[in-house]
Write a protein that holds these residues in place. Structure first.
Motif, PDB file in Angstrom:
ATOM      1  N   PRO A 261       0.841  -1.198  -0.235  1.00 32.11           N
ATOM      2  CA  PRO A 261       0.240  -0.150   0.448  1.00 32.11           C
ATOM      3  C   PRO A 261       0.522   1.179  -0.275  1.00 32.11           C
ATOM      4  CG  PRO A 261      -0.496  -1.577   1.759  1.00 32.11           C
ATOM      5  CD  PRO A 261       1.024  -1.698   0.861  1.00 32.11           C
ATOM      6  N   GLU A 262       0.365   2.612  -0.552  1.00 29.65           N
ATOM      7  CA  GLU A 262       1.430   3.986  -0.570  1.00 29.65           C
ATOM      8  C   GLU A 262       1.497   3.998   0.859  1.00 29.65           C
ATOM      9  OE1 GLU A 262       0.568   8.169  -2.626  1.00 29.65           O
ATOM     10  OE2 GLU A 262      -0.592   5.859  -3.076  1.00 29.65           O
ATOM     11  N   LEU A 263       0.345   3.751   1.691  1.00 29.93           N
ATOM     12  CA  LEU A 263       0.437   4.777   2.792  1.00 29.93           C
ATOM     13  C   LEU A 263       0.440   2.816   3.353  1.00 29.93           C
ATOM     14  CD1 LEU A 263      -1.918   7.317   3.183  1.00 29.93           C
ATOM     15  CD2 LEU A 263       0.582   7.001   3.178  1.00 29.93           C
ATOM     16  N   PRO A 264       1.435   2.261   4.232  1.00 29.71           N
ATOM     17  CA  PRO A 264       1.373   1.121   4.370  1.00 29.71           C
ATOM     18  C   PRO A 264       1.023   1.243   6.250  1.00 29.71           C
ATOM     19  CG  PRO A 264       3.686   1.993   5.273  1.00 29.71           C
ATOM     20  CD  PRO A 264       2.783   2.740   3.876  1.00 29.71           C
ATOM     21  N   PRO A 265       0.026   0.260   7.198  1.00 24.93           N
ATOM     22  CA  PRO A 265      -0.434   0.678   8.403  1.00 24.93           C
ATOM     23  C   PRO A 265       0.614   0.525   9.087  1.00 24.93           C
ATOM     24  CG  PRO A 265      -2.155  -1.107   6.591  1.00 24.93           C
ATOM     25  CD  PRO A 265      -0.680  -0.814   5.802  1.00 24.93           C
ATOM     26  N   ILE A 266       0.296   0.965  10.166  1.00 19.70           N
ATOM     27  CA  ILE A 266       1.081   1.130  11.588  1.00 19.70           C
ATOM     28  C   ILE A 266       0.705   0.762  12.968  1.00 19.70           C
ATOM     29  CG2 ILE A 266       2.846   2.651  12.963  1.00 19.70           C
ATOM     30  CD1 ILE A 266       3.801   2.110  10.293  1.00 19.70           C
ATOM     31  N   ASN A 267       0.884   0.150  13.335  1.00 24.17           N
ATOM     32  CA  ASN A 267       1.214  -0.582  14.661  1.00 24.17           C
ATOM     33  C   ASN A 267       1.572   0.027  16.000  1.00 24.17           C
ATOM     34  OD1 ASN A 267      -0.640  -2.487  16.586  1.00 24.17           O
ATOM     35  ND2 ASN A 267       0.948  -3.455  16.746  1.00 24.17           N
ATOM     36  N   THR A 268       1.882   0.497  16.560  1.00 22.11           N
ATOM     37  CA  THR A 268       2.132   1.380  17.329  1.00 22.11           C
ATOM     38  C   THR A 268       2.212   0.185  18.787  1.00 22.11           C
ATOM     39  OG1 THR A 268       2.052   3.813  16.814  1.00 22.11           O
ATOM     40  CG2 THR A 268       2.832   3.092  19.206  1.00 22.11           C
ATOM     41  N   LEU A 269       3.407   0.071  19.523  1.00 20.77           N
ATOM     42  CA  LEU A 269       3.628  -0.744  20.291  1.00 20.77           C
ATOM     43  C   LEU A 269       3.637   0.469  22.274  1.00 20.77           C
ATOM     44  CD1 LEU A 269       6.553  -2.563  19.207  1.00 20.77           C
ATOM     45  CD2 LEU A 269       4.504  -3.449  20.157  1.00 20.77           C
ATOM     46  N   TYR A 270       3.092  -0.023  22.550  1.00 21.71           N
ATOM     47  CA  TYR A 270       3.012   1.018  24.036  1.00 21.71           C
ATOM     48  C   TYR A 270       4.056   0.372  25.294  1.00 21.71           C
ATOM     49  CZ  TYR A 270      -0.433   3.782  21.459  1.00 21.71           C
ATOM     50  OH  TYR A 270      -0.634   4.018  20.390  1.00 21.71           O
ATOM     51  N   LEU A 271       4.882   1.120  25.942  1.00 20.22           N
ATOM     52  CA  LEU A 271       5.141   1.002  27.984  1.00 20.22           C
ATOM     53  C   LEU A 271       4.359   2.014  28.077  1.00 20.22           C
ATOM     54  CD1 LEU A 271       9.450   1.717  27.807  1.00 20.22           C
ATOM     55  CD2 LEU A 271       7.878  -0.314  27.680  1.00 20.22           C
TER      56      LEU A 271
END
Length: 298
Positions: A261-271
């Protein structure tokens, strides 16, 4: 009525399973059943109803859980403070998914361990680990989801790009012309491999790329993304995985991406920690070390 019964009740309430509660508490499943049954006899009311996926709390159980949760947490802290070995001497308790613990957590904290810090690690899916953090049984969680509950502080740790992955043979067999953002129905025909029944990464990818919701149940559920990747490599199905986890398999050709995809999905990790606990020097050290390490994870 024993305090232990209430602690067992809360574990079943949060996990939705006698078996998972037993694993979480380090006791046998029959012991969990016996303790919950004892509590039900004391109250004279059923607390859980069984279904094919585990147990569901009754309205009475939901009211009880809300009433005792904070009190149990405070009691656990007080007992540890007055009768334990001392907060400064006990191991720090950290939770993470199995693949994050192996690939990220242990390498990042190795120097602190060499310096004498004691760390006890628990692995599992993030929502269960966050429950244990809220209840005071963990000090910090590296979470793949952002918690939305009072009493927890979440700091963004790192972003991971998500890819829709398949083995080369499955990609050629099922998607010889590739996949576009209009091919959600075509993709839905492939078996899905997931690490949770709720399809967290898959749902996010479907929403961001296809503007849709997955309509098929997973063919395989295994709570370890490394095992999910192995299943995809063996052509058991397709899945959504973090690109960083798959870098070696992509380079070797064992895996391919079905689309870019032109804008790849991002998953954020959290502390995630309990509010106010970063005043603890050891916990602050771990928190800072993970934040520094995450700068090069990409």
């Amino acid at each position: 009525m024993q305090l232990l019964w209430l602690q067992t009740f809360m574990a079943v309430y949060h996990t939705g399973s006698f078996t998972k509660a037993a694993r979480q508490l380090g006791i046998t499943q029959p012991t969990v059943t016996q303790q919950v049954r004892g509590l039900e006899l004391e109250f004279g009311l059923p607390l859980f109803e069984r279904n094919p996926r585990g147990v569901v709390p009754t309205p009475s159980a939901t009211v009880l859980a809300k009433d005792v949760q904070d009190s149990l947490k405070n009691l656990s802290i007080a007992i540890g403070r007055h009768f334990g070995d001392g907060e400064e001497n006990r191991p720090l308790r950290i939770g993470a998914t199995p693949e994050l613990a192996a690939a990220r957590l242990m390498p990042a904290l190795s120097r602190l361990v060499m310096g004498g810090m004691d760390i006890k690690t628990s692995v599992g899916v993030s929502y269960e680990l966050l429950d244990r953090l809220s209840e005071g049984f963990l000090d910090l969680v590296v979470s793949t989801i952002r918690p939305r509950r009072r009493g927890l502080e979440a700091t963004p740790l790192a972003d991971e790009e998500l890819i829709l992955a398949a083995s080369p043979s499955m990609a050629q067999e099922m998607f010889p012309h590739g996949v576009t953002e209009e091919d959600v129905d075509l993709v839905a025909k492939a078996p899905l491999i997931a690490y949770a029944e709720t399809l967290p990464l898959i749902r996010q990818y479907w929403k961001d790329v296809f503007d849709a919701t997955p309509t098929t149940a997973p063919s395989v559920v295994v709570p370890d993304l490394r095992a999910v990747m192995s299943a995809v490599i063996s052509s058991a199905g397709i899945s959504v995985l973090p690109r960083c986890l798959c870098s070696a398999a992509l380079s070797s050709g064992a895996l391919v991406t079905l689309m870019e995809p032109e804008l790849p999905p991002i998953n954020t990790l959290y502390l995630v920690v309990q509010s106010g606990t970063l005043a603890d020097y050891r916990l602050s050290q771990v928190h800072s070390r993970l934040l520094r390490s995450a700068q090069v994870w990409a």
